[in-house]
Design an enzyme around this catalytic site. Sequence first.
Site, PDB file in Angstrom:
ATOM      1  N   GLY A  49      36.022  39.168  41.914  1.00  0.00           N
ATOM      2  CA  GLY A  49      35.085  37.445  41.580  1.00  0.00           C
ATOM      3  C   GLY A  49      35.109  37.149  43.004  1.00  0.00           C
ATOM      4  N   GLU A  50      35.373  36.167  42.745  1.00  0.00           N
ATOM      5  CA  GLU A  50      36.296  35.166  44.088  1.00  0.00           C
ATOM      6  C   GLU A  50      37.436  34.996  43.824  1.00  0.00           C
ATOM      7  OE1 GLU A  50      36.340  34.057  48.030  1.00  0.00           O
ATOM      8  OE2 GLU A  50      36.012  32.720  46.123  1.00  0.00           O
ATOM      9  N   SER A  51      38.493  34.792  45.235  1.00  0.00           N
ATOM     10  CA  SER A  51      39.759  34.535  45.130  1.00  0.00           C
ATOM     11  C   SER A  51      39.948  33.221  44.414  1.00  0.00           C
ATOM     12  CB  SER A  51      40.351  35.407  45.581  1.00  0.00           C
ATOM     13  OG  SER A  51      40.417  35.142  46.423  1.00  0.00           O
ATOM     14  N   CYS A  81      40.544  43.905  42.440  1.00  0.00           N
ATOM     15  CA  CYS A  81      39.858  43.388  43.608  1.00  0.00           C
ATOM     16  C   CYS A  81      40.231  41.527  43.717  1.00  0.00           C
ATOM     17  CB  CYS A  81      38.298  43.329  43.682  1.00  0.00           C
ATOM     18  SG  CYS A  81      37.355  42.988  45.231  1.00  0.00           S
ATOM     19  N   ARG A 110      42.750  38.857  52.197  1.00  0.00           N
ATOM     20  CA  ARG A 110      41.068  38.996  51.783  1.00  0.00           C
ATOM     21  C   ARG A 110      39.771  39.732  52.766  1.00  0.00           C
ATOM     22  NH1 ARG A 110      38.293  34.097  51.734  1.00  0.00           N
ATOM     23  NH2 ARG A 110      37.391  33.518  50.281  1.00  0.00           N
ATOM     24  N   ILE A 138      33.604  46.536  46.632  1.00  0.00           N
ATOM     25  CA  ILE A 138      32.990  45.283  46.385  1.00  0.00           C
ATOM     26  C   ILE A 138      33.374  44.365  47.436  1.00  0.00           C
ATOM     27  CG2 ILE A 138      31.118  43.870  45.787  1.00  0.00           C
ATOM     28  CD1 ILE A 138      30.563  45.808  43.393  1.00  0.00           C
ATOM     29  N   ARG A 139      33.461  43.697  48.925  1.00  0.00           N
ATOM     30  CA  ARG A 139      34.089  42.777  49.591  1.00  0.00           C
ATOM     31  C   ARG A 139      35.379  43.003  49.016  1.00  0.00           C
ATOM     32  NH1 ARG A 139      31.969  37.003  47.484  1.00  0.00           N
ATOM     33  NH2 ARG A 139      33.109  36.861  49.704  1.00  0.00           N
ATOM     34  N   HIS A 179      37.248  48.215  41.976  1.00  0.00           N
ATOM     35  CA  HIS A 179      36.757  47.699  40.267  1.00  0.00           C
ATOM     36  C   HIS A 179      36.174  48.932  39.923  1.00  0.00           C
ATOM     37  CE1 HIS A 179      34.889  43.678  41.236  1.00  0.00           C
ATOM     38  NE2 HIS A 179      34.698  44.269  43.035  1.00  0.00           N
ATOM     39  N   GLU A 181      36.882  48.909  36.535  1.00  0.00           N
ATOM     40  CA  GLU A 181      36.187  48.857  35.466  1.00  0.00           C
ATOM     41  C   GLU A 181      34.147  49.320  35.884  1.00  0.00           C
ATOM     42  OE1 GLU A 181      35.294  44.892  37.566  1.00  0.00           O
ATOM     43  OE2 GLU A 181      36.624  46.595  37.473  1.00  0.00           O
TER      44      GLU A 181
END
Length: 199
Positions: A49-51, A81, A110, A138-139, A179, A181
């Site tokens: 997600g976005e930490s 992630c 990050r 992803i990022r 990721h 999942e």
Amino acid sequence: MSKPLIGVFALQGNVREHLAMLEQVGVQAQPVRRPSELEQVDALVLPGGESTTMEKLARTFELFEPLQKRIVDGMPVFGTCAGMILLANEITGGIAGQATLGGLDVTVRRNAFGRQVDSFEVDLAFEAFETPYHGVFIRAPWVERVGPDVEVLSTVSSGPATGRIVAVRHDQLLATSFHPEMTGDARLHGYFAELVRGL
């Protein structure tokens, strides 16, 4: 612990996908959005997600401090992630004032692999698995420093990021830059489930 109950932090990220993977490896799984749900679980997955957003949401829903306490008390956690960033004791490339849950004796950079457009996939070798594991980045962060008790599980073996650490374990804490999942390969979720069962 024959069939542990593993929660998935459900305020942001690929919650459904993690729940499905956990059920695939034979454990009970439930979303966790509030402290009462956290109290019920034996272990937790922190998804991507976005930490910084995940940190803010955890504070808003009064989950941040209870999560820190459960980690200190030895609850197994699998961070993927952004979840890896949240578990790290130290981060670089974060925003001013960004806090982590901590517990994992590593320094994580990050967005180390770049922006969304720099997302990539690569096969990774894991000593625990007979065949490579397909990593979806992803990022993604990477690990820049590991403490003396941290086990490196996988590094990138090709391309410009060769040698970068992307999977680690520190006692009951497991973390990946990628990721798992999103791959359809449940082996890492199974590895985590066995870790939980063994405690």
